[in-house]
Write an enzyme that holds these catalytic residues in place. Structure first.
Site, PDB file in Angstrom:
ATOM      1  N   SER A 122      -6.889   5.456   4.011  1.00  0.00           N
ATOM      2  CA  SER A 122      -6.945   4.619   2.802  1.00  0.00           C
ATOM      3  C   SER A 122      -7.283   3.178   3.194  1.00  0.00           C
ATOM      4  CB  SER A 122      -5.594   4.621   2.088  1.00  0.00           C
ATOM      5  OG  SER A 122      -5.487   5.723   1.230  1.00  0.00           O
ATOM      6  N   GLY A 138      -3.061   8.222  -3.907  1.00  0.00           N
ATOM      7  CA  GLY A 138      -2.514   9.482  -4.411  1.00  0.00           C
ATOM      8  C   GLY A 138      -1.202   9.856  -3.736  1.00  0.00           C
ATOM      9  N   ASP A 139      -0.529  10.821  -4.291  1.00  0.00           N
ATOM     10  CA  ASP A 139       0.664  11.445  -3.697  1.00  0.00           C
ATOM     11  C   ASP A 139       0.867  12.736  -4.506  1.00  0.00           C
ATOM     12  OD1 ASP A 139       3.049  10.880  -1.752  1.00  0.00           O
ATOM     13  OD2 ASP A 139       4.042  11.577  -3.542  1.00  0.00           O
ATOM     14  N   LYS A 164       5.265   1.781  -3.191  1.00  0.00           N
ATOM     15  CA  LYS A 164       5.153   3.143  -3.720  1.00  0.00           C
ATOM     16  C   LYS A 164       5.346   3.097  -5.217  1.00  0.00           C
ATOM     17  CE  LYS A 164       4.630   7.468  -2.423  1.00  0.00           C
ATOM     18  NZ  LYS A 164       3.840   8.033  -1.308  1.00  0.00           N
ATOM     19  N   LYS A 218       5.639   3.205   8.307  1.00  0.00           N
ATOM     20  CA  LYS A 218       4.448   4.038   8.504  1.00  0.00           C
ATOM     21  C   LYS A 218       3.198   3.167   8.560  1.00  0.00           C
ATOM     22  CE  LYS A 218       4.183   7.501   5.759  1.00  0.00           C
ATOM     23  NZ  LYS A 218       3.921   8.477   4.694  1.00  0.00           N
ATOM     24  N   GLN A 262       7.365   3.823   3.822  1.00  0.00           N
ATOM     25  CA  GLN A 262       5.966   3.381   3.879  1.00  0.00           C
ATOM     26  C   GLN A 262       5.803   2.082   4.678  1.00  0.00           C
ATOM     27  OE1 GLN A 262       3.795   5.411   1.564  1.00  0.00           O
ATOM     28  NE2 GLN A 262       2.228   4.694   2.972  1.00  0.00           N
ATOM     29  N   LYS A 289       0.869  -1.189   0.000  1.00  0.00           N
ATOM     30  CA  LYS A 289       0.000   0.000   0.000  1.00  0.00           C
ATOM     31  C   LYS A 289       0.892   1.222   0.000  1.00  0.00           C
ATOM     32  CE  LYS A 289      -4.056   1.946   0.552  1.00  0.00           C
ATOM     33  NZ  LYS A 289      -3.806   2.566  -0.764  1.00  0.00           N
ATOM     34  N   ASN A 298      -2.615  18.959  -1.250  1.00  0.00           N
ATOM     35  CA  ASN A 298      -3.595  18.237  -0.444  1.00  0.00           C
ATOM     36  C   ASN A 298      -3.243  18.248   1.041  1.00  0.00           C
ATOM     37  OD1 ASN A 298      -4.106  15.222   0.769  1.00  0.00           O
ATOM     38  ND2 ASN A 298      -5.896  16.066  -0.254  1.00  0.00           N
ATOM     39  N   THR A 308      -4.741  13.236   5.605  1.00  0.00           N
ATOM     40  CA  THR A 308      -3.318  13.414   5.942  1.00  0.00           C
ATOM     41  C   THR A 308      -3.125  14.717   6.721  1.00  0.00           C
ATOM     42  OG1 THR A 308      -2.775  12.228   3.927  1.00  0.00           O
ATOM     43  CG2 THR A 308      -0.965  13.343   5.035  1.00  0.00           C
TER      44      THR A 308
HETATM   45  P1  NDP Z   1       0.287  17.801  -3.854  1.00  0.00           P
HETATM   46  O1  NDP Z   1       0.741  17.499  -5.219  1.00  0.00           O
HETATM   47  O2  NDP Z   1      -1.158  17.946  -3.576  1.00  0.00           O
HETATM   48  O3  NDP Z   1       1.019  19.129  -3.317  1.00  0.00           O
HETATM   49  C1  NDP Z   1       2.390  19.229  -3.242  1.00  0.00           C
HETATM   50  C2  NDP Z   1       2.754  20.634  -2.824  1.00  0.00           C
HETATM   51  O4  NDP Z   1       4.169  20.709  -2.609  1.00  0.00           O
HETATM   52  C3  NDP Z   1       2.436  21.668  -3.893  1.00  0.00           C
HETATM   53  O5  NDP Z   1       2.149  22.892  -3.280  1.00  0.00           O
HETATM   54  C4  NDP Z   1       3.751  21.724  -4.689  1.00  0.00           C
HETATM   55  O6  NDP Z   1       3.940  22.950  -5.371  1.00  0.00           O
HETATM   56  C5  NDP Z   1       4.758  21.595  -3.574  1.00  0.00           C
HETATM   57  N1  NDP Z   1       5.979  20.967  -4.105  1.00  0.00           N
HETATM   58  C6  NDP Z   1       6.074  19.796  -4.776  1.00  0.00           C
HETATM   59  N2  NDP Z   1       7.342  19.557  -5.136  1.00  0.00           N
HETATM   60  C7  NDP Z   1       8.048  20.606  -4.690  1.00  0.00           C
HETATM   61  C8  NDP Z   1       9.409  20.940  -4.741  1.00  0.00           C
HETATM   62  N3  NDP Z   1      10.305  20.143  -5.355  1.00  0.00           N
HETATM   63  N4  NDP Z   1       9.797  22.089  -4.147  1.00  0.00           N
HETATM   64  C9  NDP Z   1       8.892  22.899  -3.526  1.00  0.00           C
HETATM   65  N5  NDP Z   1       7.578  22.643  -3.449  1.00  0.00           N
HETATM   66  C10 NDP Z   1       7.168  21.507  -4.016  1.00  0.00           C
HETATM   67  O7  NDP Z   1       0.933  16.669  -2.918  1.00  0.00           O
HETATM   68  P2  NDP Z   1       0.508  16.210  -1.456  1.00  0.00           P
HETATM   69  O8  NDP Z   1       0.049  17.381  -0.668  1.00  0.00           O
HETATM   70  O9  NDP Z   1      -0.355  15.035  -1.589  1.00  0.00           O
HETATM   71  O10 NDP Z   1       1.908  15.689  -0.881  1.00  0.00           O
HETATM   72  C11 NDP Z   1       2.816  16.524  -0.183  1.00  0.00           C
HETATM   73  C12 NDP Z   1       3.782  15.687   0.605  1.00  0.00           C
HETATM   74  O11 NDP Z   1       3.064  14.889   1.556  1.00  0.00           O
HETATM   75  C13 NDP Z   1       4.631  14.688  -0.191  1.00  0.00           C
HETATM   76  O12 NDP Z   1       5.887  14.531   0.438  1.00  0.00           O
HETATM   77  C14 NDP Z   1       3.832  13.396  -0.059  1.00  0.00           C
HETATM   78  O13 NDP Z   1       4.657  12.258  -0.253  1.00  0.00           O
HETATM   79  C15 NDP Z   1       3.385  13.511   1.386  1.00  0.00           C
HETATM   80  N6  NDP Z   1       2.237  12.692   1.759  1.00  0.00           N
HETATM   81  C16 NDP Z   1       1.051  12.805   1.088  1.00  0.00           C
HETATM   82  C17 NDP Z   1      -0.028  12.043   1.486  1.00  0.00           C
HETATM   83  C18 NDP Z   1      -1.382  12.200   0.865  1.00  0.00           C
HETATM   84  O14 NDP Z   1      -2.322  11.591   1.387  1.00  0.00           O
HETATM   85  N7  NDP Z   1      -1.550  12.998  -0.179  1.00  0.00           N
HETATM   86  C19 NDP Z   1       0.089  11.050   2.555  1.00  0.00           C
HETATM   87  C20 NDP Z   1       1.353  11.087   3.261  1.00  0.00           C
HETATM   88  C21 NDP Z   1       2.382  11.863   2.825  1.00  0.00           C
HETATM   89  P3  NDP Z   1       3.695  22.998  -6.968  1.00  0.00           P
HETATM   90  O15 NDP Z   1       2.227  22.885  -7.142  1.00  0.00           O
HETATM   91  O16 NDP Z   1       4.252  24.311  -7.397  1.00  0.00           O
HETATM   92  O17 NDP Z   1       4.463  21.832  -7.541  1.00  0.00           O
END
Ligand code: NDP
Length: 448
Positions: free
Chosen positions: A380, A165-166, A126, A114, A111, A90, A240, A209
């Site tokens: 999830s 998602g991620d 992943k 976690k 993961q 997962k 997200n 999250t």
């Molecule tokens: P999203 O794609 O919804 O959002 C990512 C955010 O981070 C955007 O604002 C993006 O900006 C910014 N970002 C991405 N890459 C970079 C970078 N290289 N430098 C600076 N800013 C960056 O992703 P999520 O919110 O889902 O995920 C965010 C983090 O949380 C990740 O590390 C993910 O692995 C982790 N996570 C997510 C979960 C989930 O349920 N969604 C669960 C557990 C962990 P821009 O739009 O400009 O790219």
């Protein structure tokens, strides 16, 4: 040389061009030393550390698709099925140009622990692709997702591997992937989570999250005698995780003054307007300049032009919610000098090892992502349960389960740290609590 150091050397040698994977293994192994040393003979004979750092399977595949001009484009797809000792693989699917096998392996490795910490029966995996969703039309996104799933669908299933998602993969992408899976495999099953509510999604998964991060942070603060109410919070990211972390922090009475995306960051001393942020990011899929243009109290800072980030703002609590290694030692020094009391990771491995140590040495409460952002994968798994039962639970029901899971994760990590004489070290506690259960299952299942 101790067994841990021996295997760490081996991992570095075997994966020398995968710095993020090496970083993740180093952080986990360093904090596991007391547990491993206490069981060194058994773990060495059973090659537990060699096995846990070697994915059970890793897939790499071609993803051809046609853009709006009729041009054929080719991306690389990945799925790392890392460890299935405690349940089906997962873990999410990341769509971002920076994706490579090392990034997917670091995320898959994290993961495993976690998922174990959630106390739900899910293994670690992943996936992702170097596809960049930015600036693509809906049709192009669909073309990519369908092609990606055309290959991936041969290797996943509701009882084998359940992606989610991620970064870059939200409800829209999951919908297109689910449609393609169903079409090819002829199965209507819970093969993906983060689905829309009309076709098997769970209420509260979108918020999980971010909300979970705040439930964990609140419990960590409470257990250290601190009230979150009235605290100033700096958040990075505007996706997200960030959006729903900001929303829950505000509901708990904190004032969130920053958010960011990959090009800039917002300082809004009156508090981030979540409705406006959602409109800009979730509906228009636009840049944060649009947020600043619509709100008088907000100031936009361009990262490249100014060379600054949101960690320069004075805050009590910092919540990195964007991406890996976005908070380095210089940021940590600035935050500590400005009096930060807690840092909780919403993203995966957003804090460098050096910065993490600096926080811990300076008495800052530090919550590692594998514990504090586990609310997404936990919910999830609740979505998987609802799909198996052919039932849908109410928002409040799912949210209450999420809260209780996050509170439990905090206490499991806290207790594990105390058990090994490292009270308050939640990094060690989370790694130990997650690791012990997986190893127990691996030992019981023999050499596999
Ligand atoms: P999203 O794609 O919804 O959002 C990512 C955010 O981070 C955007 O604002 C993006 O900006 C910014 N970002 C991405 N890459 C970079 C970078 N290289 N430098 C600076 N800013 C960056 O992703 P999520 O919110 O889902 O995920 C965010 C983090 O949380 C990740 O590390 C993910 O692995 C982790 N996570 C997510 C979960 C989930 O349920 N969604 C669960 C557990 C962990 P821009 O739009 O400009 O790219």
């Amino acid at each position: 040389m101790s067994y841990v150091d021996e295997v760490l050397e081996l991992v570095k040698k075997k994966n020398s061009n995968e710095p993020e994977f090496i970083q993740a293994v180093t952080e986990v192994f360093e904090s596991l030393k007391p547990v491993i040393e206490a069981n060194e003979e058994l773990y060495k004979r059973e090659a537990i550390l060699e096995r846990i750092t070697e994915p059970e399977r890793q897939l790499k595949f071609r993803v051809p698709w046609v853009d709006d001009k009729g041009q054929v484009r080719v991306n690389t797809g990945y799925r790392v099925q890392f460890n299935s000792a405690i349940g089906p693989y997962k873990g999410g699917i990341r769509l971002h140009p920076s994706v490579n096998i090392g990034i997917i392996k670091f995320l898959g490795f994290e993961q495993i622990f976690k998922n174990s910490l959630t106390s739900l029966p899910i293994g670690g995996g992943k996936g992702g692709s170097d596809f960049d969703p930015k600036g693509k039309s809906d049709r192009e996104i669909m073309a990519f997702c369908q092609s990606f799933m055309t290959e991936l669908c041969k290797y996943i299933g509701a009882d084998t591997d359940v992606p989610a998602g991620d970064i870059g993969t939200g409800a829209r992408e999951i919908g297109y992937m689910f449609g393609q899976y169903k079409r090819i495999r002829g199965l209507y099953e819970g093969v993906l989570t983060g689905k829309g509510l009309s076709y098997g999604g769970s209420l509260a998964r979108t918020e999980a999250t971010g909300y979970g991060l705040l439930y964990f942070t609140d419990e960590m603060l409470k257990s250290n005698g601190i009230d979150i109410k009235g605290k100033t919070v700096a958040v990075s990211g505007a996706g997200n995780v960030a959006i729903y972390a900001i929303q829950k922090a505000q509901q708990l009475g904190a004032n969130v003054v920053t958010c960011s995306d990959s090009t800039g960051w917002i300082y809004d001393p009156e508090g981030i307007d979540v409705a406006l942020l959602k409109e800009v990011k979730e509906v228009k899929r636009a840049r944060l300049t649009e947020y600043a243009a619509a709100r008088k109290s907000a100031v936009y800072h361009d990262k490249a032009a100014e060379g600054t980030n949101q960690w320069t703002i004075k805050c009590d609590i910092a919540l990195p919610c964007a991406t890996q290694n976005e908070l380095n030692i210089d940021d940590a020094k600035t935050l500590v000098a400005n009096g930060v009391i807690a840092v909780a990771e919403g993203a995966n491995m957003p804090t460098t090892i050096e910065a993490t140590k600096y926080f811990q040495e300076n008495g800052v409460l530090f919550a590692p992502g594998k514990a504090s952002n586990a609310g997404g994968v936990a919910t999830s798994a609740l979505e998987m349960s609802q799909n198996s039962e052919r039932l849908s639970w109410s928002f409040d029901e799912v949210d209450a389960k999420l809260k209780s899971i996050m509170v439990n994760i905090f206490h499991n990590a806290d207790n594990a740290a105390k058990k090994y004489g490292m009270a308050g070290n939640y990094v060690a506690g989370a790694n130990i609590a997650g690791f012990e259960k997986v190893v127990d299952a691996m030992l019981a299942q023999g050499v596999c």
